[in-house]
Design an enzyme around this catalytic site. Structure first.
Site, PDB file in Angstrom:
ATOM      1  N   ASN A  61       1.159  -1.200   0.308  1.00 56.57           N
ATOM      2  CA  ASN A  61       0.151   0.083  -0.115  1.00 56.57           C
ATOM      3  C   ASN A  61       1.159   1.146  -0.142  1.00 56.57           C
ATOM      4  O   ASN A  61       1.273   1.497   1.050  1.00 56.57           O
ATOM      5  CB  ASN A  61      -1.059  -0.288   1.215  1.00 56.57           C
ATOM      6  CG  ASN A  61      -1.990   1.056   1.341  1.00 56.57           C
ATOM      7  OD1 ASN A  61      -1.801   2.077   0.854  1.00 56.57           O
ATOM      8  ND2 ASN A  61      -2.766   1.859   2.114  1.00 56.57           N
ATOM      9  N   ARG A 121      -2.529  -2.010  -3.660  1.00 55.54           N
ATOM     10  CA  ARG A 121      -3.362  -1.173  -3.592  1.00 55.54           C
ATOM     11  C   ARG A 121      -3.375   0.058  -4.490  1.00 55.54           C
ATOM     12  O   ARG A 121      -1.963   1.114  -4.509  1.00 55.54           O
ATOM     13  CB  ARG A 121      -3.658  -0.295  -1.757  1.00 55.54           C
ATOM     14  CG  ARG A 121      -4.522   0.835  -1.843  1.00 55.54           C
ATOM     15  CD  ARG A 121      -4.819   1.553  -0.315  1.00 55.54           C
ATOM     16  NE  ARG A 121      -5.878   2.576  -0.525  1.00 55.54           N
ATOM     17  CZ  ARG A 121      -6.008   3.120   0.719  1.00 55.54           C
ATOM     18  NH1 ARG A 121      -5.497   3.436   1.237  1.00 55.54           N
ATOM     19  NH2 ARG A 121      -7.248   4.300   0.876  1.00 55.54           N
ATOM     20  N   HIS A 126     -12.051   5.300  -0.797  1.00 53.50           N
ATOM     21  CA  HIS A 126     -12.125   3.799   0.429  1.00 53.50           C
ATOM     22  C   HIS A 126     -12.270   2.535   0.433  1.00 53.50           C
ATOM     23  O   HIS A 126     -12.963   2.204   1.386  1.00 53.50           O
ATOM     24  CB  HIS A 126     -12.378   4.379   2.042  1.00 53.50           C
ATOM     25  CG  HIS A 126     -11.851   5.700   1.844  1.00 53.50           C
ATOM     26  ND1 HIS A 126     -11.884   7.103   2.362  1.00 53.50           N
ATOM     27  CD2 HIS A 126      -9.766   5.454   1.793  1.00 53.50           C
ATOM     28  CE1 HIS A 126     -11.311   7.755   2.861  1.00 53.50           C
ATOM     29  NE2 HIS A 126      -9.812   6.990   2.863  1.00 53.50           N
ATOM     30  N   ASN A 159      -6.838   9.676   7.973  1.00 57.33           N
ATOM     31  CA  ASN A 159      -5.964  10.998   7.642  1.00 57.33           C
ATOM     32  C   ASN A 159      -7.290  11.535   6.097  1.00 57.33           C
ATOM     33  O   ASN A 159      -7.339  12.591   6.082  1.00 57.33           O
ATOM     34  CB  ASN A 159      -5.057  11.137   7.259  1.00 57.33           C
ATOM     35  CG  ASN A 159      -3.944  11.740   7.956  1.00 57.33           C
ATOM     36  OD1 ASN A 159      -4.225  11.847   9.422  1.00 57.33           O
ATOM     37  ND2 ASN A 159      -2.575  10.694   8.292  1.00 57.33           N
ATOM     38  N   ARG A 190      -7.017  17.991   3.929  1.00 53.17           N
ATOM     39  CA  ARG A 190      -7.991  18.093   2.637  1.00 53.17           C
ATOM     40  C   ARG A 190      -9.132  19.173   2.813  1.00 53.17           C
ATOM     41  O   ARG A 190      -9.635  18.538   3.942  1.00 53.17           O
ATOM     42  CB  ARG A 190      -8.577  16.853   1.917  1.00 53.17           C
ATOM     43  CG  ARG A 190      -6.882  16.572   0.953  1.00 53.17           C
ATOM     44  CD  ARG A 190      -7.330  15.032   0.429  1.00 53.17           C
ATOM     45  NE  ARG A 190      -6.595  14.115   1.053  1.00 53.17           N
ATOM     46  CZ  ARG A 190      -6.892  12.098   1.463  1.00 53.17           C
ATOM     47  NH1 ARG A 190      -7.786  12.392   0.314  1.00 53.17           N
ATOM     48  NH2 ARG A 190      -6.258  12.266   1.584  1.00 53.17           N
ATOM     49  N   ARG A 240      -4.610  13.687  16.693  1.00 57.42           N
ATOM     50  CA  ARG A 240      -4.900  13.211  18.117  1.00 57.42           C
ATOM     51  C   ARG A 240      -3.939  14.551  18.908  1.00 57.42           C
ATOM     52  O   ARG A 240      -4.366  15.073  19.930  1.00 57.42           O
ATOM     53  CB  ARG A 240      -3.915  12.290  18.055  1.00 57.42           C
ATOM     54  CG  ARG A 240      -4.058  11.446  19.628  1.00 57.42           C
ATOM     55  CD  ARG A 240      -2.728  10.344  19.715  1.00 57.42           C
ATOM     56  NE  ARG A 240      -2.102  10.089  18.640  1.00 57.42           N
ATOM     57  CZ  ARG A 240      -2.161   8.609  17.731  1.00 57.42           C
ATOM     58  NH1 ARG A 240      -2.069   7.200  18.798  1.00 57.42           N
ATOM     59  NH2 ARG A 240      -1.576   8.436  17.124  1.00 57.42           N
ATOM     60  N   GLU A 252      -7.322  -2.909   5.805  1.00 57.80           N
ATOM     61  CA  GLU A 252      -7.720  -3.190   3.996  1.00 57.80           C
ATOM     62  C   GLU A 252      -5.921  -4.149   3.438  1.00 57.80           C
ATOM     63  O   GLU A 252      -6.438  -4.449   1.953  1.00 57.80           O
ATOM     64  CB  GLU A 252      -7.263  -1.593   3.290  1.00 57.80           C
ATOM     65  CG  GLU A 252      -8.717  -0.140   3.991  1.00 57.80           C
ATOM     66  CD  GLU A 252      -7.932   0.503   4.192  1.00 57.80           C
ATOM     67  OE1 GLU A 252      -6.581   1.042   5.054  1.00 57.80           O
ATOM     68  OE2 GLU A 252      -8.110   1.970   3.154  1.00 57.80           O
TER      69      GLU A 252
END
Ligand code: ADP
Length: 394
Positions: A9, A93, A181, A211, A241, A285, A379
């Protein structure tokens, strides 16, 4: 001798990898990551039992090493450490599969060239995904590689959910809402029956909050509508974004501020979202630990927008049976889940505060007419399974 598949990925700043025994629903033998790509790459990995693997031989790497170089180093390392296991395939991915790819595919030159045409639709991700494929092709040209797409899961959406209100010829040309996603949504869809029984086939909204962040409305565990559109910029506010934005703002930036396409791309993809609003961090966080009122405002805007988008998806579903929170923020931030769900009381959502604070699998109270779950996404497992199946079908 047992066979293994490698899952890659490759993102902009990291390359996640995992080594799975071939076969359905296997547990990974190794999970790892190359962090700091383009700055100061560091390899790390753990075995299935959680113990760290010594990758210290992969130090002193050129700080500017690109994705192809790092994937080459990883493959060399794997060759030296695979023992008697045979690497039989690599699964990747790949963010964008356009209209053409509604399922995983074995990559050949023709497929690679089609995927290269989609780079402009996912400029932050697709080039890195393809660089990893090219690196493997160069080193082991006969090794089968399978591309698994983030867009494929959404190909079940009907035409209305995919259309922008643009002239028809533009829709015909492929300017459509694709959604992303999908590998995460596929993972959640596959485990829903374990947690919801028959309700899994009902009206479920999955909130992938990491994220990158998006939501998917599912019926019969298939995508009906989603918050991301033509690119991974639309929908929810994300780490960096902006999410959904009045297109008039883009025109204003061009016409009145003289910004060019590259400057606007940087603004919308890298300087906006949680980072832009807080002016502190893109990381949820960090914001939760900050006393700064700008951090608080960024969190509240994130949750307000998420609840608003979720409300729109409820309309696409004609009601709501369950909400699933997943990914880094969705799985770990009790505060974000609470702030979102507090705005959904009118839909029958009622959280159990203790379960929510404890990140339990089920966080709705017995009074809630909507089941609210927290489920970990995986994933890489979806890619490993798809790679095994696709290679077996060749
Ligand atoms: P990516 O899209 O890069 O895979 P992740 O799914 O790992 O992202 O999510 C990263 C986000 O999750 C970051 O904003 C991070 O701060 C947030 N996150 C992770 N753990 C926690 C936590 N315990 N509390 C709040 N936010 C968290």
């Amino acid at each position: 001798m047992s066979d293994v598949v490698l899952v890659l990925n490759a993102g902009s700043s990291s390359i996640k990898f995992a080594v799975y025994p071939s076969g359905a629903n296997a547990v990974p033998l190794i999970r790892g990551k190359v962090a700091g790509v383009g700055r100061d790459p560091v390899f790390s990995a753990i075995r299935a039992d959680g113990t760290a693997i010594d990758m210290s031989m992969l130090t002193n790497i050129d700080v500017a090493a690109d994705h192809e170089t790092l994937v080459s180093l990883l493959l060399d390392w794997l060759e030296q450490h695979r023992g008697d296991r045979r690497l039989v395939a690599v699964g990747h991915r790949v963010v964008h599969g356009g209209r053409g790819f509604s399922r995983p595919v074995v990559v050949d030159d023709a497929v690679l060239s089609q995927l290269e045409h989609l780079i402009q639709l996912a400029p932050l991700h697709q080039p890195h995904n393809l660089a990893a494929i090219r690196a493997i092709s160069r080193l082991q040209p006969t090794l089968p590689q399978v591309a698994c797409f983030d867009t494929s899961f959404h190909r079940t959406q009907d035409r209305l959910a995919q259309l922008f209100a643009l002239p028809r010829d533009m829709s015909d040309e492929g300017i459509l809402r694709y959604g992303f996603h999908g590998l995460s949504y596929e993972c959640i869809a596959s485990i829903l029956p374990d947690h919801l029984g028959e309700r899994a086939e009902g009206r479920v909204i999955v909130a992938h909050l990491g994220n990158g962040a998006s939501m998917c409305a599912m019926k019969n565990r298939q995508s009906v509508a989603t918050s991301m559109g033509f690119t991974a910029l639309d929908g929810l506010l994300m780490g960096r974004r902006c999410g959904a934005l009045d297109a008039g703002v883009v025109l204003y930036l061009m016409q009145s501020k003289g910004m060019n396409a590259t400057e606007i791309e940087t603004l919308l993809y890298r300087r906006s979202g949680l980072l832009g609003v807080s002016a502190i961090s893109n990381n949820m966080r960090d914001l939760e630990q900050s006393d700064d009122p700008r951090a608080r405002e960024a969190i509240e805007l994130f949750c307000f927008r998420a609840a608003s988008v979720l409300g729109g998806l409820v309309t696409a579903l004609g009601g709501l049976d369950a909400i699933v929170f997943t990914a880094g923020i969705g799985e770990n931030s009790a505060q974000v889940r609470r702030l979102i769900c507090d705005r959904l009381v009118h839909l029958g959502v009622d959280l159990d505060p203790r379960c929510n604070d404890g990140n339990s699998l089920r966080i709705s109270s017995v009074r809630s007419s909507v089941d609210v779950l927290v489920l970990p996404t995986d994933e890489e497992a979806v890619i490993a399974n798809a790679t095994n199946e696709t290679v077996a079908l060749r």
